[in-house]
Write an enzyme that holds these catalytic residues in place. Structure first.
Site, short mmCIF file in Angstrom:
data_model
loop_
_atom_site.label_atom_id
_atom_site.label_comp_id
_atom_site.label_asym_id
_atom_site.label_seq_id
_atom_site.Cartn_x
_atom_site.Cartn_y
_atom_site.Cartn_z
N SER A 65 0.88 -1.19 -0.02
CA SER A 65 -0.03 0.02 0.00
C SER A 65 0.79 1.27 0.20
CB SER A 65 -1.03 -0.08 1.34
OG SER A 65 -1.95 -0.75 0.93
N LYS B 268 0.57 3.40 -3.03
CA LYS B 268 -0.51 4.16 -3.25
C LYS B 268 -0.34 5.65 -3.35
CE LYS B 268 -3.74 0.69 -1.19
NZ LYS B 268 -4.40 0.23 -0.02
N TYR C 236 -2.63 -2.59 -10.59
CA TYR C 236 -2.48 -2.32 -9.12
C TYR C 236 -1.67 -3.60 -8.56
CZ TYR C 236 -4.26 -2.66 -4.37
OH TYR C 236 -4.50 -2.56 -2.95
N TYR D 96 -4.22 3.39 7.72
CA TYR D 96 -5.35 2.58 7.63
C TYR D 96 -5.99 3.12 8.83
CZ TYR D 96 -2.44 -0.53 4.86
OH TYR D 96 -1.71 -1.32 3.95
N VAL E 124 1.15 -3.80 3.81
CA VAL E 124 1.37 -5.11 4.72
C VAL E 124 2.59 -5.89 4.33
CG1 VAL E 124 -1.28 -5.13 4.77
CG2 VAL E 124 -0.13 -6.26 2.74
#
Length: 305
Positions: A61, A64, A189, A241, A259
């Site tokens: 992530s 992103k 992705y 998160y 993660v």
């Protein structure tokens, strides 16, 4: 400085026993949960590192942040935020529930999986290879590492097991958030999440954002100061998160976790920090990495608040 960082890593190594590696992606379950490392790159070019700073891990992530940056550069704010919202969520990063229950049905922000998949659909290119190629080139440039590439095993593992992401993507296609071919979007992705880095790479990317979208070594302006600020703001509100509020209080700098065990932290105008510790807490953040950032923030008074 070096002795202090060594001591902080040693102190927080005990925390790795309190977490566990991400096992829902089979390739990630093989990583040694005891790894813990950090790299700090400051605005003067000084690099400090300690522990398992040179162990390779995948961005997950953390990617992103830069995919959002590229989508904003390609499309402008108005189009991007027609597709993705700007608000934090109290739900898990891979939750699907609000996609269907909120009106309009669009992801709350670009840092959750649904939002990041929508962002991947906005990257310009004639096919998934060209889109991802542009994104990878950007990562190589701002990390100062032209050898960055994907971990093929992790990529294939994510592609094979990413059914929840697939479900979110097809739902977004149904409601018009995604206009491209779903499998092409997902390929971008899954590949961006599988880019392999170390703590130094992450620290360099963090320093680039800290330096307002300018590569410190060369002075090259890659993105506008406004876009760099937008990315950092999302990192503060959504980057950890559903622990982002707690992190803002305890550490107080823009950060994005993944993660794979990495966390990228940005101290505006001062430094970029990369940490790696694959043992995660229940919210998907590195237990040891969080501890390192908390101690660094306290020792050097890094909080932006």
């Amino acid at each position: 400085m070096q002795e202090l960082i060594d001591n902080i890593v040693k102190k927080n190594s005990e925390l790795t026993k309190k977490g566990k590696v991400a096992d829902y992606i089979p390739a990630l379950s093989k990583v040694n949960p005891d790894y813990l490392g950090v790299a700090v790159k400051d605005s003067k070019g000084n690099l400090y590192y300690s522990g398992d700073y040179n162990k390779k891990f995948t961005l997950q992530s953390i990617s992103k942040t830069i995919s959002l940056m590229l989508a904003l550069m390609d499309n402008g704010e108005e189009k991007v935020f027609e597709k993705v919202g700007m608000e934090p969520t109290g739900d898990a990063f891979n939750s699907i529930i609000k996609l269907e229950t909120m009106v309009p049905s669009k992801p709350l922000n670009p840092m959750i999986n649904a939002g990041a998949i929508a962002i991947a659909s906005l990257i310009k290119g004639k096919n998934s290879e060209e889109k991802f190629g542009r994104l990878l080139s950007l990562f190589r440039k701002i990390s100062r590492n032209d050898k960055l590439d994907i971990n093929e095993e992790v990529y294939l593992s994510e592609k094979r097991t990413g059914d929840r992401n697939r479900a979110m993507a097809y739902f977004m296609k149904d409601v018009g958030i995604i206009e491209e071919d779903v499998e092409e979007v997902l390929d971008v992705y899954f590949k961006q999440c599988s880019i392999e880095v170390d703590c130094v790479d992450i620290a360099n990317i963090g320093l680039f954002l800290a330096n307002r979208g300018i590569i410190p070594d060369t002075g090259e302006q890659i993105t506008s100061e406004h876009i760099a600020r937008t990315v950092k703001t999302f990192m503060v509100t959504c980057g950890m998160y559903n622990a982002s509020g707690e992190f803002a209080i305890k550490v107080g700098v823009p950060a994005k976790s993944g993660v794979g065990g990495g966390i990228m932290a940005v101290v505006p105008h001062k430094m970029g920090i990369g940490v790696f510790g694959p043992a995660l807490d229940e919210k998907g953040n590195s237990v040891g990495g969080y501890g390192i950032l908390r101690d660094l923030s306290k020792e050097f008074n890094l909080s932006i608040f």
